[in-house]
Scaffold this active site. Structure first.
Site, PDB file in Angstrom:
ATOM      1  N   TYR A  41       4.104   6.942  -1.257  1.00 15.42           N
ATOM      2  CA  TYR A  41       3.648   7.926  -0.285  1.00 15.42           C
ATOM      3  C   TYR A  41       2.919   9.056  -1.001  1.00 15.42           C
ATOM      4  CZ  TYR A  41       6.917   5.420   2.684  1.00 15.42           C
ATOM      5  OH  TYR A  41       7.581   4.435   3.379  1.00 15.42           O
TER       6      TYR A  41
ATOM      7  N   ASN B  94       1.816   3.541  12.224  1.00 14.69           N
ATOM      8  CA  ASN B  94       0.786   2.517  12.064  1.00 14.69           C
ATOM      9  C   ASN B  94       0.863   1.555  13.254  1.00 14.69           C
ATOM     10  OD1 ASN B  94      -0.798   0.334  11.306  1.00 14.69           O
ATOM     11  ND2 ASN B  94       0.409  -0.162   9.494  1.00 14.69           N
TER      12      ASN B  94
ATOM     13  N   CYS C 129       1.374  -1.375   5.837  1.00 10.96           N
ATOM     14  CA  CYS C 129       2.275  -0.252   5.566  1.00 10.96           C
ATOM     15  C   CYS C 129       3.530  -0.696   4.827  1.00 10.96           C
ATOM     16  CB  CYS C 129       2.617   0.490   6.846  1.00 10.96           C
ATOM     17  SG  CYS C 129       3.301  -0.540   8.145  1.00 10.96           S
ATOM     18  N   HIS C 130       3.827  -1.991   4.822  1.00 11.85           N
ATOM     19  CA  HIS C 130       4.997  -2.483   4.098  1.00 11.85           C
ATOM     20  C   HIS C 130       4.815  -2.364   2.588  1.00 11.85           C
ATOM     21  CE1 HIS C 130       2.280  -5.952   4.429  1.00 11.85           C
ATOM     22  NE2 HIS C 130       2.851  -6.407   3.325  1.00 11.85           N
TER      23      HIS C 130
ATOM     24  N   GLU D 163       4.664 -12.019  -0.558  1.00  5.40           N
ATOM     25  CA  GLU D 163       3.390 -11.771  -1.224  1.00  5.40           C
ATOM     26  C   GLU D 163       3.509 -11.989  -2.724  1.00  5.40           C
ATOM     27  OE1 GLU D 163       1.871  -7.922  -0.098  1.00  5.40           O
ATOM     28  OE2 GLU D 163       1.575  -8.535   1.991  1.00  5.40           O
TER      29      GLU D 163
END
Length: 147
Positions: free
Chosen positions: A69, A92, A100-101, A127
């Site tokens: 952040y 979001n 946003c994850h 991912e």
């Protein structure tokens, strides 16, 4: 995510375009099938200028990487606004598409996610598994960020 607090708001000027929805259905399916790493969809997210700036910054966080952040706040020229970045992140309207994850705490810990921390962890793990053995994520021209 049906249980998220701040879902997308549909404007009164919205017009259904089946051609656009076909791609909006295909791309998330391809993402979860681990065939797509960068979304390419037309978005008209509604929010404040700051929120839209945060959401734009999120689209630059590469697949299988994270940022903090505070790093996003600094990139936006507002280094003391990490809490505001977190609030914008939480609003979001199109999670996954605007990733946003991929935002974590300054120390790398998982913090807040509208879909819950277990889901955030599963997305990040998916991912990372999809990039094992690859020296760098090569699917986006955006700059890599790290916590």
């Amino acid at each position: 995510m049906t249980e998220q607090r701040y879902g997308p708001q549909i404007g009164t000027d919205w017009v259904r375009d089946p051609g656009l929805f076909k791609e909006a259905e295909r791309q998330p399916d391809a993402y979860f099938a681990q065939e797509l790493r960068v979304f390419d969809l037309p978005l008209a997210s509604r929010g404040t200028d700051f929120q839209r700036g945060v959401w734009q910054a999120l689209t630059g966080v590469l697949y299988a990487t994270t940022t903090s952040y505070g790093a996003i706040a600094a990139d936006l020229g507002r280094p003391s606004a990490s809490r505001a970045v977190g609030m914008a992140n939480g609003r979001n309207p199109v999670s996954i598409v605007i990733p946003c994850h991929r935002v974590v705490g300054a120390n790398g810990s998982l913090t807040g996610y509208g879909g819950g921390l277990p889901r955030k962890q599963r997305l990040l793990d998916m991912e990372r598994r999809n990039t094992e053995g690859i020296s760098s994520p090569r699917w986006s021209s955006a700059a890599t960020r790290s916590p």
